[in-house]
Design a protein around this motif. Structure first.
Motif, PDB file in Angstrom:
ATOM      1  N   GLU A  59      41.489  25.077  34.083  1.00  0.00           N
ATOM      2  CA  GLU A  59      41.623  25.125  35.563  1.00  0.00           C
ATOM      3  C   GLU A  59      40.688  25.857  36.060  1.00  0.00           C
ATOM      4  O   GLU A  59      39.413  26.406  35.354  1.00  0.00           O
ATOM      5  N   ASP A  60      39.745  25.390  37.787  1.00  0.00           N
ATOM      6  CA  ASP A  60      39.651  26.665  38.700  1.00  0.00           C
ATOM      7  C   ASP A  60      40.327  27.603  38.828  1.00  0.00           C
ATOM      8  O   ASP A  60      41.240  27.599  38.699  1.00  0.00           O
ATOM      9  N   GLU A  61      39.706  28.750  39.430  1.00  0.00           N
ATOM     10  CA  GLU A  61      40.690  29.911  39.664  1.00  0.00           C
ATOM     11  C   GLU A  61      39.666  30.665  40.618  1.00  0.00           C
ATOM     12  O   GLU A  61      38.629  30.728  40.830  1.00  0.00           O
ATOM     13  N   TRP A  62      40.985  29.851  42.063  1.00  0.00           N
ATOM     14  CA  TRP A  62      40.696  31.765  42.771  1.00  0.00           C
ATOM     15  C   TRP A  62      41.373  32.738  43.148  1.00  0.00           C
ATOM     16  O   TRP A  62      42.803  32.683  42.545  1.00  0.00           O
ATOM     17  N   PHE A  63      40.642  34.082  43.656  1.00  0.00           N
ATOM     18  CA  PHE A  63      41.239  35.586  43.348  1.00  0.00           C
ATOM     19  C   PHE A  63      40.845  35.721  45.223  1.00  0.00           C
ATOM     20  O   PHE A  63      40.235  35.296  45.241  1.00  0.00           O
ATOM     21  N   MET A  64      42.650  36.576  45.359  1.00  0.00           N
ATOM     22  CA  MET A  64      41.638  37.503  46.471  1.00  0.00           C
ATOM     23  C   MET A  64      42.746  39.045  46.095  1.00  0.00           C
ATOM     24  O   MET A  64      43.304  39.052  45.757  1.00  0.00           O
ATOM     25  N   PRO A  65      41.419  40.551  46.062  1.00  0.00           N
ATOM     26  CA  PRO A  65      42.311  41.623  45.544  1.00  0.00           C
ATOM     27  C   PRO A  65      42.465  42.067  47.060  1.00  0.00           C
ATOM     28  O   PRO A  65      42.497  41.807  48.073  1.00  0.00           O
ATOM     29  N   LEU A  66      44.029  42.285  46.554  1.00  0.00           N
ATOM     30  CA  LEU A  66      45.297  42.642  47.750  1.00  0.00           C
ATOM     31  C   LEU A  66      45.295  44.519  48.206  1.00  0.00           C
ATOM     32  O   LEU A  66      45.336  44.781  48.900  1.00  0.00           O
ATOM     33  N   GLU A  67      45.486  45.030  46.782  1.00  0.00           N
ATOM     34  CA  GLU A  67      44.757  46.212  47.103  1.00  0.00           C
ATOM     35  C   GLU A  67      44.216  47.071  45.624  1.00  0.00           C
ATOM     36  O   GLU A  67      44.658  46.313  44.339  1.00  0.00           O
ATOM     37  N   GLY A  68      43.815  48.448  45.566  1.00  0.00           N
ATOM     38  CA  GLY A  68      42.826  48.943  44.342  1.00  0.00           C
ATOM     39  C   GLY A  68      41.792  48.478  44.891  1.00  0.00           C
ATOM     40  O   GLY A  68      41.135  47.929  45.524  1.00  0.00           O
ATOM     41  N   GLU A  82      35.980  44.149  47.320  1.00  0.00           N
ATOM     42  CA  GLU A  82      37.420  45.030  48.655  1.00  0.00           C
ATOM     43  C   GLU A  82      38.419  43.717  48.751  1.00  0.00           C
ATOM     44  O   GLU A  82      38.339  42.726  49.179  1.00  0.00           O
ATOM     45  N   SER A  83      39.896  44.878  49.286  1.00  0.00           N
ATOM     46  CA  SER A  83      40.781  43.658  49.408  1.00  0.00           C
ATOM     47  C   SER A  83      40.498  42.723  51.259  1.00  0.00           C
ATOM     48  O   SER A  83      39.700  43.278  51.664  1.00  0.00           O
ATOM     49  N   GLY A  84      41.074  41.889  50.260  1.00  0.00           N
ATOM     50  CA  GLY A  84      40.466  40.648  51.367  1.00  0.00           C
ATOM     51  C   GLY A  84      39.425  39.791  50.837  1.00  0.00           C
ATOM     52  O   GLY A  84      39.179  38.854  51.335  1.00  0.00           O
ATOM     53  N   THR A  85      38.780  39.816  49.902  1.00  0.00           N
ATOM     54  CA  THR A  85      37.747  39.012  49.659  1.00  0.00           C
ATOM     55  C   THR A  85      38.166  38.039  48.160  1.00  0.00           C
ATOM     56  O   THR A  85      38.954  38.071  48.000  1.00  0.00           O
ATOM     57  N   VAL A  86      37.404  37.031  48.619  1.00  0.00           N
ATOM     58  CA  VAL A  86      38.002  35.700  48.196  1.00  0.00           C
ATOM     59  C   VAL A  86      36.593  35.322  46.635  1.00  0.00           C
ATOM     60  O   VAL A  86      35.512  35.453  47.401  1.00  0.00           O
ATOM     61  N   ILE A  87      36.933  35.552  45.973  1.00  0.00           N
ATOM     62  CA  ILE A  87      36.396  34.969  44.455  1.00  0.00           C
ATOM     63  C   ILE A  87      36.761  33.437  44.182  1.00  0.00           C
ATOM     64  O   ILE A  87      37.931  33.331  43.663  1.00  0.00           O
ATOM     65  N   PHE A  88      35.599  32.698  43.791  1.00  0.00           N
ATOM     66  CA  PHE A  88      36.107  31.080  43.462  1.00  0.00           C
ATOM     67  C   PHE A  88      35.260  31.089  42.372  1.00  0.00           C
ATOM     68  O   PHE A  88      34.361  31.608  41.803  1.00  0.00           O
ATOM     69  N   THR A 103      44.568  54.095  40.936  1.00  0.00           N
ATOM     70  CA  THR A 103      46.154  53.558  41.502  1.00  0.00           C
ATOM     71  C   THR A 103      45.980  52.412  40.315  1.00  0.00           C
ATOM     72  O   THR A 103      45.100  51.461  40.943  1.00  0.00           O
ATOM     73  N   THR A 104      47.244  51.778  40.578  1.00  0.00           N
ATOM     74  CA  THR A 104      47.817  50.155  40.406  1.00  0.00           C
ATOM     75  C   THR A 104      46.869  49.553  41.377  1.00  0.00           C
ATOM     76  O   THR A 104      46.684  49.494  42.417  1.00  0.00           O
ATOM     77  N   SER A 105      46.098  48.222  40.767  1.00  0.00           N
ATOM     78  CA  SER A 105      45.173  46.935  41.905  1.00  0.00           C
ATOM     79  C   SER A 105      46.893  46.028  41.439  1.00  0.00           C
ATOM     80  O   SER A 105      46.946  45.956  40.691  1.00  0.00           O
ATOM     81  N   ARG A 106      46.779  45.329  43.012  1.00  0.00           N
ATOM     82  CA  ARG A 106      47.251  43.495  42.681  1.00  0.00           C
ATOM     83  C   ARG A 106      46.275  43.081  43.307  1.00  0.00           C
ATOM     84  O   ARG A 106      45.340  43.252  44.037  1.00  0.00           O
ATOM     85  N   LEU A 107      46.245  41.613  42.753  1.00  0.00           N
ATOM     86  CA  LEU A 107      45.126  40.659  42.868  1.00  0.00           C
ATOM     87  C   LEU A 107      45.974  39.224  42.721  1.00  0.00           C
ATOM     88  O   LEU A 107      47.022  39.012  41.886  1.00  0.00           O
ATOM     89  N   LEU A 108      46.206  39.457  44.110  1.00  0.00           N
ATOM     90  CA  LEU A 108      46.601  37.280  44.311  1.00  0.00           C
ATOM     91  C   LEU A 108      45.661  36.516  44.046  1.00  0.00           C
ATOM     92  O   LEU A 108      43.854  36.091  43.843  1.00  0.00           O
ATOM     93  N   THR A 109      45.715  35.376  42.825  1.00  0.00           N
ATOM     94  CA  THR A 109      45.536  34.499  42.004  1.00  0.00           C
ATOM     95  C   THR A 109      45.947  32.949  42.184  1.00  0.00           C
ATOM     96  O   THR A 109      47.469  33.045  42.525  1.00  0.00           O
TER      97      THR A 109
END
Length: 158
Positions: A59-68, A82-88, A103-109
């Motif tokens: 798999e290729d994977e991309w991430f976007m931090p949402l909070e934390g 930073e939140s909103g940064t996109v990482i590939f 605090t808890t972090s949230r990461l969209l992947t």
């Protein structure tokens, strides 16, 4: 086989919640809803948490931090995101992330293609047992899905 895709709307209450590696993972869209094209999920990570360095063969994977406060490891170094940064992270790239905040972090992947959710489901079963998970079993599950853990320096696979 060419599968006909149909629209999917998955509410948060209908998403699948899995627990492994100290994280909660909310599977928003799995391969069964995307014709195997991708998987979309949110990782909810406690302070100090994050997976070991690893790479994916499938798999290729991309991430976007949402909070934390999240740091990413790639190319042998850690970098704050930073939140909103996109990482590939293309397949084969040793990477990881960690929650460096209080605090808890949230990461969209998103993984392309899908399949990562099946790996995480199997790990959740292993972590859900009353005893500590057998890390040799976790490494086998990972290898069965083309995921390999690396040393903390990110260079040599375990």
């Amino acid at each position: 086989m060419n599968k006909t895709l149909v629209p999917a709307i998955v509410s948060l209450s209908d998403a699948k919640l899995l627990r492994a590696f100290g994280d909660e993972v909310v599977i928003h869209l799995s391969g069964d809803k995307t014709g195997g094209k991708f998987c979309l999920f949110t990782s909810i990570t406690p302070p100090g948490g994050g997976p070991p360095p690893h790479h994916h063969e499938n798999e290729d994977e991309w991430f976007m931090p949402l909070e934390g406060e999240i740091e990413f490891f790639s190319n042998g170094k850690w970098q704050a995101m930073e939140s909103g940064t996109v990482i590939f992270m293309p397949r084969g790239t040793v990477h990881t992330f960690r929650n460096v905040g209080n605090t808890t972090s949230r990461l969209l992947t998103q993984t392309i293609p899908s399949g990562f959710e099946t790996f995480f489901e199997k790990c959740a079963v292993a972590f859900g047992k009353s005893t500590e998970p057998d890390m040799d079993q976790i490494k086998k599950i990972a290898a069965d899905h083309g995921i390999y853990f690396a040393q903390p320096n990110g260079n040599a696979p375990e």
